[in-house]
Motif scaffolding. Structure first.
Motif, PDB file in Angstrom:
ATOM      1  N   MET A  80       0.806  -1.220   0.000  1.00 36.03           N
ATOM      2  CA  MET A  80       0.000   0.000   0.000  1.00 36.03           C
ATOM      3  C   MET A  80       0.838   1.270   0.000  1.00 36.03           C
ATOM      4  O   MET A  80       0.383   2.333   0.372  1.00 36.03           O
ATOM      5  N   TYR A  81       2.088   1.186  -0.460  1.00 36.78           N
ATOM      6  CA  TYR A  81       2.937   2.371  -0.367  1.00 36.78           C
ATOM      7  C   TYR A  81       2.457   3.516  -1.230  1.00 36.78           C
ATOM      8  O   TYR A  81       2.773   4.673  -0.998  1.00 36.78           O
ATOM      9  N   GLU A  82       1.635   3.217  -2.262  1.00 34.33           N
ATOM     10  CA  GLU A  82       1.231   4.286  -3.155  1.00 34.33           C
ATOM     11  C   GLU A  82      -0.022   5.009  -2.693  1.00 34.33           C
ATOM     12  O   GLU A  82      -0.519   5.898  -3.365  1.00 34.33           O
ATOM     13  N   SER A  83      -0.584   4.641  -1.547  1.00 36.73           N
ATOM     14  CA  SER A  83      -1.813   5.284  -1.087  1.00 36.73           C
ATOM     15  C   SER A  83      -1.615   6.781  -0.930  1.00 36.73           C
ATOM     16  O   SER A  83      -0.701   7.225  -0.249  1.00 36.73           O
ATOM     17  N   PRO A  84      -2.475   7.602  -1.562  1.00 36.06           N
ATOM     18  CA  PRO A  84      -2.298   9.048  -1.481  1.00 36.06           C
ATOM     19  C   PRO A  84      -2.554   9.608  -0.088  1.00 36.06           C
ATOM     20  O   PRO A  84      -2.199  10.736   0.197  1.00 36.06           O
ATOM     21  N   LEU A  85      -3.197   8.818   0.788  1.00 37.67           N
ATOM     22  CA  LEU A  85      -3.504   9.304   2.128  1.00 37.67           C
ATOM     23  C   LEU A  85      -2.441   8.909   3.144  1.00 37.67           C
ATOM     24  O   LEU A  85      -2.489   9.331   4.291  1.00 37.67           O
ATOM     25  N   ARG A  86      -1.492   8.085   2.734  1.00 45.14           N
ATOM     26  CA  ARG A  86      -0.476   7.624   3.666  1.00 45.14           C
ATOM     27  C   ARG A  86       0.689   8.604   3.715  1.00 45.14           C
ATOM     28  O   ARG A  86       1.209   9.019   2.689  1.00 45.14           O
ATOM     29  N   THR A  88       4.491   9.550   4.337  1.00 45.30           N
ATOM     30  CA  THR A  88       5.756   8.836   4.245  1.00 45.30           C
ATOM     31  C   THR A  88       6.904   9.820   4.352  1.00 45.30           C
ATOM     32  O   THR A  88       6.800  10.962   3.910  1.00 45.30           O
ATOM     33  N   ALA A  89       7.981   9.360   4.941  1.00 44.12           N
ATOM     34  CA  ALA A  89       9.126  10.240   5.147  1.00 44.12           C
ATOM     35  C   ALA A  89       9.991  10.332   3.901  1.00 44.12           C
ATOM     36  O   ALA A  89      10.810  11.225   3.777  1.00 44.12           O
ATOM     37  N   ARG A  90       9.832   9.400   2.985  1.00 42.74           N
ATOM     38  CA  ARG A  90      10.651   9.435   1.785  1.00 42.74           C
ATOM     39  C   ARG A  90       9.776   9.298   0.549  1.00 42.74           C
ATOM     40  O   ARG A  90       8.671   8.787   0.592  1.00 42.74           O
ATOM     41  N   SER A  91      10.300   9.760  -0.550  1.00 41.03           N
ATOM     42  CA  SER A  91       9.537   9.748  -1.788  1.00 41.03           C
ATOM     43  C   SER A  91       9.538   8.353  -2.405  1.00 41.03           C
ATOM     44  O   SER A  91      10.368   7.503  -2.084  1.00 41.03           O
ATOM     45  N   THR A  92       8.581   8.109  -3.264  1.00 45.24           N
ATOM     46  CA  THR A  92       8.511   6.873  -4.033  1.00 45.24           C
ATOM     47  C   THR A  92       8.401   7.275  -5.497  1.00 45.24           C
ATOM     48  O   THR A  92       8.107   8.435  -5.811  1.00 45.24           O
ATOM     49  N   PRO A  93       8.616   6.342  -6.425  1.00 43.88           N
ATOM     50  CA  PRO A  93       8.453   6.691  -7.842  1.00 43.88           C
ATOM     51  C   PRO A  93       7.075   7.273  -8.150  1.00 43.88           C
ATOM     52  O   PRO A  93       6.960   8.197  -8.955  1.00 43.88           O
ATOM     53  N   LEU A  94       6.039   6.750  -7.492  1.00 45.83           N
ATOM     54  CA  LEU A  94       4.692   7.250  -7.739  1.00 45.83           C
ATOM     55  C   LEU A  94       4.541   8.686  -7.243  1.00 45.83           C
ATOM     56  O   LEU A  94       4.036   9.556  -7.960  1.00 45.83           O
ATOM     57  N   GLU A 243     -12.212  12.940  -8.083  1.00 48.04           N
ATOM     58  CA  GLU A 243     -11.586  14.006  -8.868  1.00 48.04           C
ATOM     59  C   GLU A 243     -10.224  14.420  -8.314  1.00 48.04           C
ATOM     60  O   GLU A 243      -9.346  14.846  -9.064  1.00 48.04           O
ATOM     61  N   ASN A 244     -10.034  14.289  -7.006  1.00 39.70           N
ATOM     62  CA  ASN A 244      -8.763  14.680  -6.385  1.00 39.70           C
ATOM     63  C   ASN A 244      -7.629  13.709  -6.703  1.00 39.70           C
ATOM     64  O   ASN A 244      -6.469  13.992  -6.417  1.00 39.70           O
ATOM     65  N   ASN A 245      -7.959  12.566  -7.269  1.00 33.44           N
ATOM     66  CA  ASN A 245      -6.944  11.557  -7.587  1.00 33.44           C
ATOM     67  C   ASN A 245      -6.535  11.565  -9.056  1.00 33.44           C
ATOM     68  O   ASN A 245      -5.858  10.637  -9.509  1.00 33.44           O
ATOM     69  N   LEU A 246      -6.921  12.592  -9.789  1.00 34.32           N
ATOM     70  CA  LEU A 246      -6.675  12.607 -11.232  1.00 34.32           C
ATOM     71  C   LEU A 246      -5.196  12.420 -11.570  1.00 34.32           C
ATOM     72  O   LEU A 246      -4.835  11.561 -12.383  1.00 34.32           O
ATOM     73  N   THR A 247      -4.326  13.205 -10.956  1.00 39.92           N
ATOM     74  CA  THR A 247      -2.897  13.090 -11.269  1.00 39.92           C
ATOM     75  C   THR A 247      -2.324  11.767 -10.767  1.00 39.92           C
ATOM     76  O   THR A 247      -1.440  11.186 -11.410  1.00 39.92           O
ATOM     77  N   ALA A 248      -2.818  11.282  -9.634  1.00 34.01           N
ATOM     78  CA  ALA A 248      -2.339   9.998  -9.111  1.00 34.01           C
ATOM     79  C   ALA A 248      -2.718   8.855 -10.047  1.00 34.01           C
ATOM     80  O   ALA A 248      -1.944   7.909 -10.236  1.00 34.01           O
ATOM     81  N   ILE A 249      -3.894   8.939 -10.644  1.00 35.58           N
ATOM     82  CA  ILE A 249      -4.344   7.901 -11.575  1.00 35.58           C
ATOM     83  C   ILE A 249      -3.455   7.869 -12.813  1.00 35.58           C
ATOM     84  O   ILE A 249      -2.997   6.808 -13.246  1.00 35.58           O
ATOM     85  N   GLU A 254       1.073   5.398 -15.900  1.00 36.96           N
ATOM     86  CA  GLU A 254       2.379   5.511 -16.551  1.00 36.96           C
ATOM     87  C   GLU A 254       3.389   4.543 -15.942  1.00 36.96           C
ATOM     88  O   GLU A 254       4.189   3.931 -16.666  1.00 36.96           O
ATOM     89  N   LEU A 255       3.356   4.375 -14.632  1.00 41.97           N
ATOM     90  CA  LEU A 255       4.276   3.434 -13.992  1.00 41.97           C
ATOM     91  C   LEU A 255       3.961   1.995 -14.388  1.00 41.97           C
ATOM     92  O   LEU A 255       4.869   1.183 -14.603  1.00 41.97           O
ATOM     93  N   ILE A 256       2.684   1.674 -14.485  1.00 47.37           N
ATOM     94  CA  ILE A 256       2.285   0.332 -14.925  1.00 47.37           C
ATOM     95  C   ILE A 256       2.799   0.073 -16.339  1.00 47.37           C
ATOM     96  O   ILE A 256       3.314  -1.006 -16.646  1.00 47.37           O
ATOM     97  N   ALA A 257       2.663   1.075 -17.208  1.00 45.26           N
ATOM     98  CA  ALA A 257       3.108   0.930 -18.596  1.00 45.26           C
ATOM     99  C   ALA A 257       4.616   0.726 -18.671  1.00 45.26           C
ATOM    100  O   ALA A 257       5.105  -0.103 -19.449  1.00 45.26           O
ATOM    101  N   VAL A 258       5.358   1.471 -17.867  1.00 48.95           N
ATOM    102  CA  VAL A 258       6.820   1.328 -17.855  1.00 48.95           C
ATOM    103  C   VAL A 258       7.214  -0.069 -17.389  1.00 48.95           C
ATOM    104  O   VAL A 258       8.068  -0.732 -17.992  1.00 48.95           O
TER     105      VAL A 258
END
Length: 268
Positions: A80-86, A88-94, A243-249, A254-258
């Motif tokens: 669940m590291y990509e959850s927008p509500l979580r 985190t102290a460090r960045s992830t690719p997402l 609607e608030n998740n538009l950029t996250a989607i 894009e990450l899935i495609a890569v």
């Protein structure tokens, strides 16, 4: 919680074609989750020395047991590291990709309150819904129309969201299109196809008597699902609207495609 589902045969083929750690990384699930799933479904696993041997030195792959009587599918929880509500102290690719998209002042990254110069397929879909009364006996969704499983009173919101999503995807170099069998798909980087579907959650109303059947009503809660093979992910209304998740989607697509492209290249 976000899960990914495999059939017994799919999981068997995967664990004998790729190391578990590679499968876990690709599907964003844990190695232990894969091993536990294989144990439950009586799928034999390669030994630790299997992958260090040359292809011609590897022993023949054991067959699946025909005595297995369990479920034909199994779901494994995704990380669940990509959850927008979580937090985190460090960045992830997402997170890094989301921030990159949102920092682009020219990117159409907001869902507007009104349809403004909608894309062609949105205009056609809007026209179809405006004439829903005339089209009520149509058994199949017409070509070039987005499949929306929502209450008619919520079609405006659905159209505005999909219009914004399509415009942001096109701005990023991707394409929304219809497949030959009339599915809605996103064509990422002109080669990776990902299914996409917007629907409204339903609530079951129990029958009043034994002679009646249950009824289902729309709840107003929007759900966007993407699907690539056995991988599925959903975003839905919650503390924040969809609607608030538009950029996250878009970032996740894009990450899935890569990863899919890298997966294909590694398979040859």
């Amino acid at each position: 919680m976000d899960k990914i589902t495999f059939t017994r045969l799919e999981l068997y083929n995967l664990v004998w074609k790729f190391p578990i750690i590679q499968i876990a990384k690709h599907y964003e699930i844990s190695s232990m989750g894969i091993k536990n799933a294989c144990e439950k479904m009586q799928i034999p696993l390669p030994g630790s020395k299997h992958w260090i041997r040359l292809n011609y030195e590897r022993k023949s792959i054991p067959k699946l047991s025909g005595d297995y009587k369990g479920n034909s599918q199994i779901s494994i929880l995704r990380k669940m590291y990509e959850s927008p509500l979580r937090k985190t102290a460090r960045s992830t690719p997402l997170i890094a990709l989301i921030e990159s998209i949102e920092s682009d002042s020219k990117a159409p990254s907001k869902v507007l309150e009104f349809l403004n110069n909608p894309t062609g397929i949105i205009r056609k879909t809007q026209n179809y819904w405006n004439h829903a009364e005339l089209n009520r006996n149509v058994s199949e969704t017409p070509e070039e129309i987005i499949q929306l499983s929502v209450d008619q009173k919520n079609t405006n919101r659905a159209l505005r969201f999909m219009d914004a999503l399509i415009k942001l995807l096109e701005y990023r170099g991707h394409q929304f299109k219809k497949s030959n069998d009339n599915r809605d798909i996103i064509l990422m980087h002109k080669e990776i196809e990902i299914d996409i579907h917007l629907r409204e959650a339903l609530k079951r109303i129990p029958p009043k008597t034994n002679k009646d059947s249950a009824d289902y009503i729309f709840t107003g809660e929007f759900i966007l699902q993407i699907k690539k093979g056995s991988y599925k992910k959903e975003w839905r209304d919650g503390k924040l609207p969809l609607e608030n998740n538009l950029t996250a989607i878009v970032a996740k697509l894009e990450l899935i495609a890569v990863e899919e492209k890298q997966w294909k290249e590694a398979s040859f």
